[in-house]
Design a protein around this motif. Structure first.
Motif, short mmCIF file in Angstrom:
data_model
loop_
_atom_site.label_atom_id
_atom_site.label_comp_id
_atom_site.label_asym_id
_atom_site.label_seq_id
_atom_site.Cartn_x
_atom_site.Cartn_y
_atom_site.Cartn_z
N ILE A 20 9.11 -1.73 1.08
CA ILE A 20 8.63 -0.65 0.20
C ILE A 20 7.32 -0.07 0.73
O ILE A 20 7.13 1.15 0.81
CB ILE A 20 8.46 -1.17 -1.24
CG1 ILE A 20 9.82 -1.53 -1.84
CG2 ILE A 20 7.74 -0.16 -2.10
CD1 ILE A 20 9.73 -2.25 -3.17
N LEU A 21 6.39 -0.95 1.09
CA LEU A 21 5.08 -0.50 1.57
C LEU A 21 5.20 0.29 2.87
O LEU A 21 4.52 1.31 3.06
CB LEU A 21 4.15 -1.69 1.76
CG LEU A 21 3.69 -2.39 0.48
CD1 LEU A 21 2.91 -3.65 0.82
CD2 LEU A 21 2.82 -1.46 -0.35
N ARG A 22 6.05 -0.16 3.76
CA ARG A 22 6.21 0.54 5.03
C ARG A 22 6.78 1.94 4.79
O ARG A 22 6.34 2.92 5.41
CB ARG A 22 7.13 -0.27 5.95
CG ARG A 22 6.49 -1.56 6.45
CD ARG A 22 7.51 -2.46 7.13
NE ARG A 22 7.96 -1.87 8.39
CZ ARG A 22 7.35 -2.05 9.56
NH1 ARG A 22 6.24 -2.78 9.62
NH2 ARG A 22 7.83 -1.52 10.66
N ALA A 23 7.76 2.04 3.90
CA ALA A 23 8.35 3.35 3.63
C ALA A 23 7.33 4.29 2.99
O ALA A 23 7.22 5.46 3.39
CB ALA A 23 9.57 3.18 2.72
N GLN A 24 6.58 3.80 2.02
CA GLN A 24 5.60 4.66 1.35
C GLN A 24 4.43 5.00 2.27
O GLN A 24 3.88 6.09 2.19
CB GLN A 24 5.08 3.96 0.08
CG GLN A 24 6.12 3.79 -0.99
CD GLN A 24 6.72 5.12 -1.43
OE1 GLN A 24 6.03 6.15 -1.46
NE2 GLN A 24 8.01 5.10 -1.75
N THR A 25 4.06 4.08 3.15
CA THR A 25 2.99 4.37 4.11
C THR A 25 3.40 5.49 5.05
O THR A 25 2.63 6.42 5.34
CB THR A 25 2.64 3.11 4.92
OG1 THR A 25 2.20 2.09 4.03
CG2 THR A 25 1.52 3.40 5.92
N ALA A 60 2.62 4.86 -5.35
CA ALA A 60 4.04 5.09 -5.06
C ALA A 60 4.80 3.78 -4.91
O ALA A 60 5.95 3.66 -5.36
CB ALA A 60 4.17 5.94 -3.79
N SER A 61 4.17 2.78 -4.29
CA SER A 61 4.83 1.48 -4.11
C SER A 61 4.96 0.73 -5.42
O SER A 61 5.92 -0.03 -5.64
CB SER A 61 4.05 0.63 -3.10
OG SER A 61 3.95 1.29 -1.86
N GLU A 87 3.81 -6.51 -9.64
CA GLU A 87 2.89 -5.39 -9.74
C GLU A 87 2.05 -5.31 -8.46
O GLU A 87 1.43 -6.31 -8.06
CB GLU A 87 1.96 -5.55 -10.94
CG GLU A 87 0.94 -4.42 -11.05
CD GLU A 87 -0.09 -4.66 -12.13
OE1 GLU A 87 -0.87 -3.74 -12.42
OE2 GLU A 87 -0.13 -5.79 -12.67
N ILE A 88 2.06 -4.15 -7.80
CA ILE A 88 1.19 -3.94 -6.63
C ILE A 88 -0.21 -3.64 -7.15
O ILE A 88 -0.45 -2.59 -7.77
CB ILE A 88 1.71 -2.79 -5.76
CG1 ILE A 88 3.16 -3.04 -5.32
CG2 ILE A 88 0.80 -2.61 -4.54
CD1 ILE A 88 3.35 -4.25 -4.45
N ILE A 89 -1.12 -4.53 -6.94
CA ILE A 89 -2.48 -4.37 -7.47
C ILE A 89 -3.35 -3.52 -6.56
O ILE A 89 -4.11 -2.66 -7.01
CB ILE A 89 -3.13 -5.75 -7.68
CG1 ILE A 89 -2.33 -6.52 -8.74
CG2 ILE A 89 -4.59 -5.62 -8.11
CD1 ILE A 89 -2.79 -7.92 -8.95
#
Length: 302
Positions: free
Chosen positions: A118-123, A150-151, A161-163
């Motif tokens: 998820i993080l790689r795609a949103q980055t 977004a992530s 939860e992405i903090i």
């Protein structure tokens, strides 16, 4: 004895069953009570809890904030200047039931793989919508916030939860370093050439102004010298005129002596002249001459 032999195994079994039915959840974790793989209870508060022995099992999860280093990835911003971005995230499990349903028995390992994806795609999506200058500037904290938001929406489906998300390092790909260095050197050389050209132009202006000032000073000095010289010549001529008017014969005699002094110098004693020339009048007679010697008999220069 037979009765004691029967009670002892039963007691041991009862103690073992009691112990297996009790579990403790501390303040650093959460727990799920599973029965044949199905969620029967969620224990999020620290304390002492019970479960059915042998039938139910307890799966524990860390309730603290966890860290995840995202694998470095290469992105292409709007200006097509490729960059390698290294990021990290902080996350926390907030919904145990959803988390268990999303990752199953794989637990945190699978969850972190999903979060990394998820993080790689949103980055890529966020940093690909801006220029490399914005990524390399102090404003990249805002970009990291956009990646986090977004992530976070996608990570909610995992029960986490992405903090926070931070960009640790942003570098050029290894194959681009030489080209970038060459471009930077060319830019610095161009700036240096511009500075040198501006310096030469300023030096030319200074030299031209100095030459002009020099010509003006020399011209003014020459003019003043000519004025002073003319005034001196005028005074000299006035003195000669006054002396001639006071005693013409003595003045002629003085001029003859000046002519002799100028003509009869050491190393210049050879002369071809007629004996009766007026030049020798004052050498041949003690009487005053009626006319001034010709030729070199000019007023002596002061």
């Amino acid at each position: 004895m037979n009765r004691t032999a029967l009670i002892l195994p039963v007691l041991v079994i009862a103690i073992a069953a009691a112990r297996s039915s009790v579990f403790i959840v501390d303040e650093r974790e959460k727990a799920l009570v599973l029965q044949f793989g199905q969620i029967k209870a969620v224990r999020e508060e620290p304390g002492l809890y019970f479960k059915l022995p042998l039938i139910q099992e307890v799966v524990r999860y860390d309730d603290r904030i966890l860290g995840l280093d995202v694998e470095p990835l290469e992105i292409t911003p709007l200006d097509d200047r490729r960059l390698v971005v290294d990021a990290f995230a902080r996350y926390r499990i907030i919904d145990l039931s959803r988390f268990r349903q999303a990752v199953g028995a794989s637990g945190v390992t699978l969850a972190e793989q999903r979060i990394d994806t998820i993080l790689r795609a949103q980055t890529r999506e966020v940093l690909g919508s801006v220029t490399s200058s914005e990524i390399l500037s102090a404003g990249r904290a805002t970009l990291a916030g956009r990646i986090r938001d977004a992530s976070r929406n996608e990570a909610n489906s995992l029960g986490v939860e992405i903090i926070d998300v931070r960009l640790k390092r942003t570098d050029l790909p290894e194959q681009n370093l030489d080209a970038t260095f060459a471009r930077m050197r060319a830019e610095r050389e161009r700036e240096a050439a511009d500075e040198i050209a501006r310096g030469n132009e300023a030096a030319q202006r200074v030299r031209a102004q100095a030459d002009r000032t020099k010509v003006e000073l020399v011209s003014d000095s020459q003019r003043q010298a000519d004025i002073i010289r003319g005034e001196a010549d005028a005074k000299r001529n006035a003195v000669f005129a006054e002396a001639y008017g006071a005693d013409p014969e003595f003045f002629d005699f003085y001029r003859s002596l000046a002519a002799y002094r100028a003509s009869l110098k050491a190393g210049n004693s050879t002369m071809v002249i007629a004996p009766d020339s007026e030049f020798f009048d004052y050498l041949k007679s003690t009487e005053p001459a009626s006319a001034a010697p010709a030729g070199p008999a000019q007023p002596a220069q002061p």
